[in-house]
Design an enzyme around this catalytic site. Structure first.
Site, PDB file in Angstrom:
ATOM      1  N   THR A  96       0.862  -1.181   0.000  1.00 31.61           N
ATOM      2  CA  THR A  96       0.000   0.000   0.000  1.00 31.61           C
ATOM      3  C   THR A  96       0.893   1.224   0.000  1.00 31.61           C
ATOM      4  OG1 THR A  96      -1.670  -1.195   1.258  1.00 31.61           O
ATOM      5  CG2 THR A  96      -1.859   1.198   1.212  1.00 31.61           C
ATOM      6  N   LYS A  99      -7.890   2.001  -3.386  1.00 35.12           N
ATOM      7  CA  LYS A  99      -7.595   1.548  -2.016  1.00 35.12           C
ATOM      8  C   LYS A  99      -7.704   2.720  -1.024  1.00 35.12           C
ATOM      9  CE  LYS A  99      -5.128  -0.777   1.271  1.00 35.12           C
ATOM     10  NZ  LYS A  99      -5.597  -1.928   1.964  1.00 35.12           N
TER      11      LYS A  99
HETATM   12  P1  NAD Z   1       5.472  -6.377   7.097  1.00 32.75           P
HETATM   13  O1  NAD Z   1       6.255  -5.258   7.679  1.00 32.75           O
HETATM   14  O2  NAD Z   1       5.045  -7.513   7.962  1.00 32.75           O
HETATM   15  O3  NAD Z   1       6.266  -7.009   5.841  1.00 32.75           O
HETATM   16  C1  NAD Z   1       7.025  -6.252   4.933  1.00 32.75           C
HETATM   17  C2  NAD Z   1       8.314  -7.008   4.690  1.00 32.75           C
HETATM   18  O4  NAD Z   1       9.051  -6.371   3.642  1.00 32.75           O
HETATM   19  C3  NAD Z   1       9.249  -7.032   5.904  1.00 32.75           C
HETATM   20  O5  NAD Z   1       9.496  -8.380   6.274  1.00 32.75           O
HETATM   21  C4  NAD Z   1      10.510  -6.305   5.425  1.00 32.75           C
HETATM   22  O6  NAD Z   1      11.698  -6.843   5.969  1.00 32.75           O
HETATM   23  C5  NAD Z   1      10.417  -6.562   3.928  1.00 32.75           C
HETATM   24  N1  NAD Z   1      11.232  -5.662   3.105  1.00 32.75           N
HETATM   25  C6  NAD Z   1      11.316  -4.310   3.148  1.00 32.75           C
HETATM   26  N2  NAD Z   1      12.162  -3.864   2.198  1.00 32.75           N
HETATM   27  C7  NAD Z   1      12.613  -4.959   1.516  1.00 32.75           C
HETATM   28  C8  NAD Z   1      13.507  -5.167   0.424  1.00 32.75           C
HETATM   29  N3  NAD Z   1      14.102  -4.142  -0.202  1.00 32.75           N
HETATM   30  N4  NAD Z   1      13.733  -6.424   0.015  1.00 32.75           N
HETATM   31  C9  NAD Z   1      13.136  -7.479   0.616  1.00 32.75           C
HETATM   32  N5  NAD Z   1      12.278  -7.356   1.660  1.00 32.75           N
HETATM   33  C10 NAD Z   1      12.023  -6.106   2.109  1.00 32.75           C
HETATM   34  O7  NAD Z   1       4.191  -5.687   6.426  1.00 32.75           O
HETATM   35  P2  NAD Z   1       2.806  -6.402   6.025  1.00 32.75           P
HETATM   36  O8  NAD Z   1       1.853  -6.339   7.157  1.00 32.75           O
HETATM   37  O9  NAD Z   1       3.118  -7.703   5.380  1.00 32.75           O
HETATM   38  O10 NAD Z   1       2.271  -5.361   4.942  1.00 32.75           O
HETATM   39  C11 NAD Z   1       2.862  -5.260   3.653  1.00 32.75           C
HETATM   40  C12 NAD Z   1       2.101  -4.210   2.862  1.00 32.75           C
HETATM   41  O11 NAD Z   1       0.728  -4.588   2.736  1.00 32.75           O
HETATM   42  C13 NAD Z   1       2.111  -2.820   3.502  1.00 32.75           C
HETATM   43  O12 NAD Z   1       2.270  -1.860   2.499  1.00 32.75           O
HETATM   44  C14 NAD Z   1       0.748  -2.734   4.176  1.00 32.75           C
HETATM   45  O13 NAD Z   1       0.285  -1.406   4.279  1.00 32.75           O
HETATM   46  C15 NAD Z   1      -0.104  -3.544   3.221  1.00 32.75           C
HETATM   47  N6  NAD Z   1      -1.291  -4.162   3.837  1.00 32.75           N
HETATM   48  C16 NAD Z   1      -1.175  -4.787   5.025  1.00 32.75           C
HETATM   49  C17 NAD Z   1      -2.303  -5.374   5.595  1.00 32.75           C
HETATM   50  C18 NAD Z   1      -2.209  -6.088   6.929  1.00 32.75           C
HETATM   51  O14 NAD Z   1      -3.265  -6.399   7.508  1.00 32.75           O
HETATM   52  N7  NAD Z   1      -1.020  -6.397   7.450  1.00 32.75           N
HETATM   53  C19 NAD Z   1      -3.540  -5.308   4.939  1.00 32.75           C
HETATM   54  C20 NAD Z   1      -3.616  -4.683   3.699  1.00 32.75           C
HETATM   55  C21 NAD Z   1      -2.475  -4.119   3.146  1.00 32.75           C
END
Ligand code: NAD
Length: 298
Positions: free
Chosen positions: A94, A169
Site C-alpha cells: 500500500t 484503495k
Molecule cells: P510487514 O512489515 O510484515 O512485511 C514487509 C516485509 O518487507 C518485511 O518483512 C521487510 O523486511 C520486507 N522488506 C522491506 N524492504 C525490503 C527489500 N528491499 N527487500 C526485501 N524485503 C524487504 O508488512 P505487512 O503487514 O506484510 O504489509 C505489507 C504491505 O501490505 C504494507 O504496504 C501494508 O500497508 C499492506 N497491507 C497490510 C495489511 C495487513 O493487515 N497487514 C492489509 C492490507 C495491506
C-alpha cells in the site's frame, strides 16, 4: 507455471507466496530480515541470495513492502536492473498514488511492465487466499497478472491505468475510517442516552446507517461475536495501518485539492489513536478514546 520472485515475506507476503506455490508456480522469495527468511524457509519457500537474485531470470516480480520508499529504493537499487527485459512487476504494497506512478515509470523506463495491485483483506485474507486486489495498469498487464492474483485473492478489480489501484484503495479506506468513527460515536451517544448496545445494533444494522463498521466490525462486544471488540480489540486491522493509509489519503486529498473534511478529520483522529496505545489495537478501538474524552458530567 510462472516463475516468480517474491520480495517482502512479512505478515502478508509470506502467506501470499505460499498460495502461489500451492497453485503450482515456481516461487523464490527474499526478505531483508533474517526472521522473515527463517519463517519463509519453514513454510517451504525457497529463498534467493539477494533481492536482485530473486528478480533475475523470472517472469514476474512481486513486491510486498511496508511503504513506498522501500519500493522506489528497491526498484532503483538493482531490482529493475537485475530482471530480464519485459518482466512484469506486480507492486502490492500500500503506497501513495504518486509513488505507484513513479514506480510504474521507473519500471517502464527500464524495459519492464508494471501494475499496482494493493490488497485488502488482511493477514486472514492472505492466508486463506481471499484477498481483494485493486489493480492499476494496462489491460494486457492485468490479463497477465490475473491468474496469479486469483491464486492469492477472491475479488480482483481492474480500476484503470497506473496508480488507480492505489487510488481505489485510499478511497475505500477513507470511507472505512470515517464510517468506523461515526459508528463508534453513535454507540457512545446511545450509551449516554440510555440505549442498550443490542437495541442500537438491531436498528442500525437493518436501517440506513448500516455499514461494514457495524455489521462486521461492531465496536462494542456482543452483537457481532467475531468482531475485535469481543477480544479486547486485538486486530483485525491495526490502528497503525489505518493511520498509515489515512496519511496516504491526506496526501491524495491535498494533492488534488479535494474538499474532504471528514477524511482529513479521520486522519487526525487515527494519527492520535496510533500515537497512543492504538497502534497495535484494532481501529474499532477508537470507541474507547471517544468514551474517555466525552464529558464526565452527564
Ligand atoms: P510487514 O512489515 O510484515 O512485511 C514487509 C516485509 O518487507 C518485511 O518483512 C521487510 O523486511 C520486507 N522488506 C522491506 N524492504 C525490503 C527489500 N528491499 N527487500 C526485501 N524485503 C524487504 O508488512 P505487512 O503487514 O506484510 O504489509 C505489507 C504491505 O501490505 C504494507 O504496504 C501494508 O500497508 C499492506 N497491507 C497490510 C495489511 C495487513 O493487515 N497487514 C492489509 C492490507 C495491506
Amino acid at each position: 507455471m510462472t516463475r516468480i520472485g517474491f520480495l517482502g515475506l512479512g505478515h502478508m507476503g509470506m502467506p501470499m507466496a505460499v498460495n502461489l506455490m500451492k497453485a503450482g508456480h515456481d516461487v523464490r522469495g527474499f526478505d531483508l530480515v533474517p526472521a522473515a527468511i527463517e519463517a519463509a524457509l519453514a513454510a517451504g519457500i525457497p529463498i534467493a541470495e539477494s533481492a536482485a537474485d530473486a528478480a533475475a531470470g523470472v517472469d514476474v516480480v512481486i513486491t510486498m513492502f511496508p511503504a513506498g520508499k522501500h519500493v522506489i529504493e528497491a526498484y532503483q537499487g538493482g531490482l529493475l536492473a537485475a530482471a530480464r527485459p519485459d518482466t512484469l512487476f506486480i507492486e502490492s504494497s500500500t503506497i501513495a498514488v504518486e509513488e505507484a506512478q513513479t514506480a510504474h515509470a521507473l519500471a517502464v523506463a527500464a524495459g519492464h511492465r508494471n501494475i499496482d495491485a494493493p490488497v485488502s483483506g488482511g493477514v486472514v485474507g492472505a492466508e486463506n487466499g481471499t484477498l481483494a486486489f485493486m489493480v492499476g495498469g494496462s489491460e494486457e498487464d492485468f490479463a497477465t497478472a490475473l491468474p496469479l492474483l486469483e491464486a492469492m485473492g477472491k475479488r480482483i478489480v481492474h480500476c484503470g491505468g497506473p496508480g488507480l489501484g492505489q487510488a481505489a484503495k485510499v478511497c475505500n479506506n477513507m470511507i472505512l475510517a470515517v464510517s468506523q468513527i461515526a459508528v463508534a460515536e453513535a454507540f457512545v451517544l446511545g450509551e449516554r442516552l440510555g440505549l442498550e448496545h443490542q437495541a442500537l445494533f438491531d436498528v442500525v444494522s437493518q436501517a440506513s446507517g448500516q455499514c461494514w463498521s457495524i455489521t462486521t466490525n461492531c465496536p462494542v462486544p456482543g452483537p457481532v461475536p467475531t468482531s475485535p471488540a469481543n477480544r479486547d480489540y486485538q486486530p483485525g486491522f491495526a490502528g497503525a495501518l489505518m493511520a498509515k493509509d489515512l496519511g496516504l489519503a491526506l496526501q491524495a486529498i491535498e494533492g488534488t485539492g479535494t474538499d474532504a473534511r471528514m477524511g482529513m478529520l479521520a486522519q487526525q483522529i487515527y494519527a492520535t489513536f496510533a500515537a497512543g496505545d492504538g497502534a497495535g489495537r484494532d481501529f474499532s478501538g477508537i470507541i474507547t478514546d471517544i468514551r474517555d474524552t466525552s464529558s464526565a458530567d452527564l
